[in-house]
Design a protein around this motif. Structure first.
Motif, mmCIF file in Angstrom:
data_model
loop_
_atom_site.group_PDB
_atom_site.id
_atom_site.type_symbol
_atom_site.label_atom_id
_atom_site.label_comp_id
_atom_site.label_asym_id
_atom_site.label_seq_id
_atom_site.Cartn_x
_atom_site.Cartn_y
_atom_site.Cartn_z
ATOM 1 N N HIS A 103 -2.870 8.437 0.655
ATOM 2 C CA HIS A 103 -1.822 7.743 1.411
ATOM 3 C C HIS A 103 -1.524 8.478 2.718
ATOM 4 C CE1 HIS A 103 2.061 5.398 1.631
ATOM 5 N NE2 HIS A 103 2.404 6.459 2.343
ATOM 6 N N GLU A 162 3.539 1.653 5.542
ATOM 7 C CA GLU A 162 3.495 2.077 4.146
ATOM 8 C C GLU A 162 2.537 1.216 3.320
ATOM 9 O OE1 GLU A 162 5.527 4.995 2.557
ATOM 10 O OE2 GLU A 162 4.562 5.133 4.502
ATOM 11 N N ALA A 165 -0.945 2.277 4.271
ATOM 12 C CA ALA A 165 -1.297 3.582 3.708
ATOM 13 C C ALA A 165 -1.594 3.475 2.222
ATOM 14 C CB ALA A 165 -0.168 4.586 3.964
ATOM 15 N N ASP A 166 -0.859 2.606 1.517
ATOM 16 C CA ASP A 166 -1.154 2.376 0.099
ATOM 17 C C ASP A 166 -2.520 1.703 -0.063
ATOM 18 O OD1 ASP A 166 1.333 3.368 -0.628
ATOM 19 O OD2 ASP A 166 2.261 1.396 -0.820
ATOM 20 N N GLY A 169 -5.388 3.958 1.438
ATOM 21 C CA GLY A 169 -5.432 5.191 0.667
ATOM 22 C C GLY A 169 -6.067 4.964 -0.697
ATOM 23 N N MET A 183 -3.030 4.872 -7.776
ATOM 24 C CA MET A 183 -2.011 4.542 -6.773
ATOM 25 C C MET A 183 -0.816 3.806 -7.386
ATOM 26 S SD MET A 183 -1.148 4.956 -3.561
ATOM 27 C CE MET A 183 -2.604 5.220 -2.523
#
Length: 266
Positions: A103, A162, A165-166, A169, A183
Motif C-alpha cells: 500500500h 487510498e 493504494a489498496d 498494492g 489486503m
C-alpha cells in the motif's frame, strides 16, 4: 506509471529522492527511532524489497520498523517507507505485512505524496523545498527536511489515493508471491481493532481513512481479477510464511521498548 491518471509534477526524480532522504531521520526520531534489532529490520526490509521489486516505478525503496506503539505506516517521497512496531504487533501473518508495505509503495510509485504536497503547500514552495533538499547548503537542506517531515506525517490522502493504494498494492503483493487476501485481511483487522481502540488508531486513520467500503472494494477487485492474478487464491489459503512471521512477532514483543511519538514539528 501506476494508475494511468495524468499528473503534473514539477520536480525531478532526483530531488524527490533527496527530499525523502533528508526528511527520513527526523520522521524516524518523531516516532521513537528505528527498532534496535537488526534481525527485525532485515526481516521488514526483506518483505518490503520483495514487494518493491515488482512495482511499476523503480525507486530506491527502503523500509524501516519504528519503535512506536502507535499503529501507523507512511511513505516519504522517493521511497523511504516506515511501519511502526505498534502496527506490526497487531498483524498475524507475513501477507498482512506485505499488504501494508505494498500500500505504501503505491503511494510512492503513484506520486501521491508529491502531488498532495503540491496541492497543500503550492507548487512553487515544493520546488523550493526540493531544490534545497538536493542542494549543498546544509542549513537550507535541514530546514527543508523539517518542512517535508511535518507535511508528510500529517498528510491526509484522498479517498481515491487510498483506494488506488489498496488496489495496486494488492497487485504488487500478489506478484511478489503473496496471497492477495492479505489486503482485505489486514484492513478487516484494523477496522475491528479501531472500533475497540478508537483513540489508539486515531492518528493512523486521520491520514489513511478506513471504512468497510474500502474492504468491500478490495474484495471486489479480487472477484473481478482484471489481470488474472488472483486465480487459485482464497481467504482459506494459509500463509506459508506464518511460522516465520510468528517468530519475528515474538521477537518484536520481547525486544521492542515501545515509545509514544513526539508531536510533529510545526
Amino acid at each position: 506509471p501506476v494508475t494511468g491518471k495524468s499528473q503534473i509534477i514539477l520536480i525531478p526524480e532526483s530531488q524527490e529522492i533527496a527530499m525523502g532522504l533528508q526528511a527520513a531521520p527526523e520522521v524516524a526520531t518523531q516516532f521513537g527511532g528505528a527498532v534496535a534489532d537488526p534481525t527485525l529490520q532485515a526481516y521488514v526490509q526483506m518483505v518490503g524489497k520483495k514487494v518493491g521489486a515488482v512495482a511499476d516505478r523503480k525507486m530506491p525503496y527502503d523500509f524501516t520498523l519504528l519503535n512506536s506503539e502507535v499503529p501507523n505506516a507512511f511513505a516519504l517521497p522517493g521511497g523511504k517507507i516506515f511501519v511502526t512496531a505498534g502496527l506490526m504487533s497487531r498483524m498475524t501473518n507475513e501477507q498482512q505485512l506485505a499488504a501494508v508495505l505494498g500500500h505504501e509503495i503505491v503511494h510512492v510509485a503513484a506520486l501521491h505524496g508529491v502531488t498532495s504536497m503540491q496541492n497543500g503547500i503550492g507548487m512553487s514552495v515544493l520546488v523550493e523545498l526540493a531544490s534545497a533538499a538536493a542542494g549543498e547548503d546544509k542549513a537550507a537542506a535541514a530546514k527543508a527536511a523539517s518542512q517535508v517531515a511535518a507535511s508528510m506525517i500529517g498528510m491526509k490522502y484522498s479517498r481515491d489515493n487510498e483506494y488506488d493504494a489498496d488496489k495496486y498494492g494488492m497487485k504488487y503483493l500478489t506478484k511478489a508471491g503473496y496471497n492477495p487476501w492479505g489486503m482485505p485481511e489486514l484492513l478487516t483487522i484494523l477496522l475491528n481493532l479501531s472500533e475497540k481502540e478508537p483513540s489508539t488508531f486515531e492518528a493512523m486513520f486521520q491520514t489513511h481513512p478506513l471504512s468497510s467500503a474500502r474492504i468491500a472494494a478490495v474484495k471486489a477487485n479480487i472477484a473481478e481479477d482484471e489481470d488474472g492474478l488472483y486465480r487459485g487464491y482464497s481467504p482459506a489459503t494459509p500463509d506459508p510464511k506464518t511460522a516465520q512471521f510468528r517468530g519475528m512477532h515474538q521477537r518484536l514483543m520481547k525486544s521492542a521498548t515501545f515509545k509514544t511519538p513526539a508531536q510533529p514539528a510545526k
